[in-house]
Write a protein that holds these residues in place. Structure first.
Motif, PDB file in Angstrom:
ATOM      1  N   LEU A 131      12.322  -0.711  13.465  1.00 36.23           N
ATOM      2  CA  LEU A 131      12.084   0.704  13.171  1.00 36.23           C
ATOM      3  C   LEU A 131      12.975   1.156  12.023  1.00 36.23           C
ATOM      4  N   CYS A 132      14.252   0.810  12.093  1.00 34.52           N
ATOM      5  CA  CYS A 132      15.202   1.205  11.053  1.00 34.52           C
ATOM      6  C   CYS A 132      14.899   0.510   9.733  1.00 34.52           C
ATOM      7  N   ASP A 133      14.518  -0.750   9.796  1.00 32.27           N
ATOM      8  CA  ASP A 133      14.201  -1.483   8.573  1.00 32.27           C
ATOM      9  C   ASP A 133      12.997  -0.869   7.866  1.00 32.27           C
ATOM     10  N   ASP A 134      11.996  -0.473   8.633  1.00 33.28           N
ATOM     11  CA  ASP A 134      10.811   0.150   8.031  1.00 33.28           C
ATOM     12  C   ASP A 134      11.148   1.498   7.401  1.00 33.28           C
ATOM     13  N   GLU A 183      14.078   2.331   6.244  1.00 32.66           N
ATOM     14  CA  GLU A 183      14.893   2.068   5.059  1.00 32.66           C
ATOM     15  C   GLU A 183      14.033   1.676   3.869  1.00 32.66           C
ATOM     16  N   PHE A 184      12.985   0.882   4.111  1.00 34.79           N
ATOM     17  CA  PHE A 184      12.072   0.544   3.010  1.00 34.79           C
ATOM     18  C   PHE A 184      11.477   1.811   2.397  1.00 34.79           C
ATOM     19  N   CYS A 215      11.331   5.855  -1.907  1.00 36.44           N
ATOM     20  CA  CYS A 215      11.368   7.266  -2.300  1.00 36.44           C
ATOM     21  C   CYS A 215      12.515   7.528  -3.273  1.00 36.44           C
ATOM     22  N   ALA A 216      13.687   6.968  -2.992  1.00 32.61           N
ATOM     23  CA  ALA A 216      14.839   7.183  -3.869  1.00 32.61           C
ATOM     24  C   ALA A 216      14.562   6.645  -5.266  1.00 32.61           C
ATOM     25  N   GLU A 217      13.936   5.484  -5.343  1.00 34.65           N
ATOM     26  CA  GLU A 217      13.618   4.896  -6.641  1.00 34.65           C
ATOM     27  C   GLU A 217      12.639   5.764  -7.428  1.00 34.65           C
ATOM     28  N   LEU A 218      11.730   6.437  -6.702  1.00 36.25           N
ATOM     29  CA  LEU A 218      10.703   7.262  -7.346  1.00 36.25           C
ATOM     30  C   LEU A 218      11.118   8.728  -7.470  1.00 36.25           C
ATOM     31  N   GLN A 259       0.832  -1.200   0.000  1.00 36.66           N
ATOM     32  CA  GLN A 259       0.000   0.000   0.000  1.00 36.66           C
ATOM     33  C   GLN A 259       0.870   1.256   0.000  1.00 36.66           C
ATOM     34  N   ILE A 260       1.916   1.263   0.815  1.00 34.09           N
ATOM     35  CA  ILE A 260       2.826   2.413   0.857  1.00 34.09           C
ATOM     36  C   ILE A 260       3.452   2.656  -0.511  1.00 34.09           C
TER      37      ILE A 260
END
Length: 360
Positions: A102-105, A107-108, A113-116, A46-47
């Protein structure tokens, strides 16, 4: 009066999917029979879909609350505890598995965002984090709010920064191009004690649990840690910002002393106040971190000039006033300030395309 179309980057608040448990493990009893892995896979899809739609519309950045009111930051025996008229809370120990998730979420989100080619404004805590505790689920030890000790107690603040903020900044350094600014707290005014001219506490509002001096220390120390992070060429990796509820706070709290490099305030035309122009009182560039999309809160200057209360006119007015960006409230929150239908999608896309054409 607006004289001509001006270009301004448009961001959006994506404040939460599940307020207080978007990042880190959720309360297990709240998953409706799903496993954590199933829940997280579905949520991340969803994100990704939502971020992809923001990018398609031409939105440049997304502002998102990380811990919000702290609901999942300390569950069960680690949750805040009543202590007389106050609430007591200790940060989770550094080795607690919450921190890794928390960090893994984060990073996802940053990787997506970087890809987009989107940017993120991570807002670490919301003012509700410091409100008195409220029991959300007695059976499962879920307590909202009640975590003001993290802000007002120097030792607990240090532990919180070391175990939460620093690891998040380390993850962020892997995607510096995906960060617009790092924000330690959203609208701190609502949980900060007011002062009289005599220096005495003026408000008896029980939600104002943090002395002003402690809040300023929290902000300054967080901003110093953020500003210390450097890119390989030695330049500062991230701007720092605070999501002030009112523009006057920038002056009244002497925000220039707090290490803020990118000012921010929120504008809802409260009490028919006009949007101030950017001026030299603001020592750093400034953006509007929240503004209302719905016409139920008309802007007095647009009304004065007989202009329709549209998103496009509001964005043009913000640009005319000299601000560097504007973030719409919001993609998901449901309140009188929010409209985020296909009509708003089309209006945002049209405004951004027209702005781009006018500067081509």
């Amino acid at each position: 009066m607006i004289r001509a179309m001006k270009q301004i980057p448009v961001g959006i608040n994506y404040p939460w999917l599940n307020y207080g448990w978007d990042f880190g493990d959720p309360p297990l009893a709240w998953l409706g029979g799903q496993s954590v892995d199933e829940w997280r896979t579905q949520k991340r899809q969803q994100i990704a879909d939502d971020l992809r739609e923001f990018a398609r519309l031409g939105i440049f950045a997304v502002r998102w609350f990380l811990l919000a009111d702290g609901l999942n930051y300390g569950l069960g025996s680690n949750a805040p505890q009543p202590d007389g008229a106050e609430w007591s809370f200790s940060p989770l120990p550094p080795q607690h598995p919450f921190h890794a998730q928390l960090c893994d979420d984060l990073e996802f989100v940053l990787r997506t965002c970087a890809e987009l080619k989107l940017q993120l404004v991570p807002s670490l805590i919301d003012f509700h984090f410091c409100f008195p505790g409220a029991v959300a689920d007695q059976n499962n030890g879920v307590i909202k709010c009640g975590r003001a000790d993290v802000v007002r107690d120097p030792a607990k603040r240090e532990m919180f920064f070391e175990s939460v903020l620093e690891p998040l900044l380390t993850v962020s350094l892997k995607y510096p191009q995906a960060i617009y600014a790092w924000e330690p707290i959203n609208e701190p005014e609502w949980c900060t004690q007011k002062k009289s001219f005599l220096g005495l506490r003026r408000s008896q509002d029980p939600n104002r649990t943090v002395p002003l001096a402690a809040m300023r220390e929290f902000i300054a120390e967080a901003n110093a840690r953020i500003s210390d992070k450097r890119l390989p060429d030695g330049s500062r990796a991230f701007d720092t910002t605070i999501g002030f509820a009112h523009w006057e706070t920038i002056r009244d709290w002497n925000a220039a002393e707090l290490g803020i490099t990118l000012e921010q305030f929120h504008y809802y035309a409260q009490a028919d106040d006009s949007l101030p122009s950017y001026d030299l009182e603001m020592k750093a560039p400034c953006f509007i971190g929240e503004f209302a999309s719905a016409v139920e809160r008309p802007w007095p200057e647009l009304k004065q000039f007989g202009m329709a209360q549209t998103l496009a006119h509001r964005l043009q007015w913000i640009a005319e006033k000299g601000y560097s960006a504007a973030f719409l409230w919001s993609a998901r929150a449901e309140d009188q300030a929010t409209l985020w239908t296909r009509d708003e999608h089309r209006e945002i896309a049209g405004f951004l395309q027209q702005s781009s054409d006018s500067t081509a």
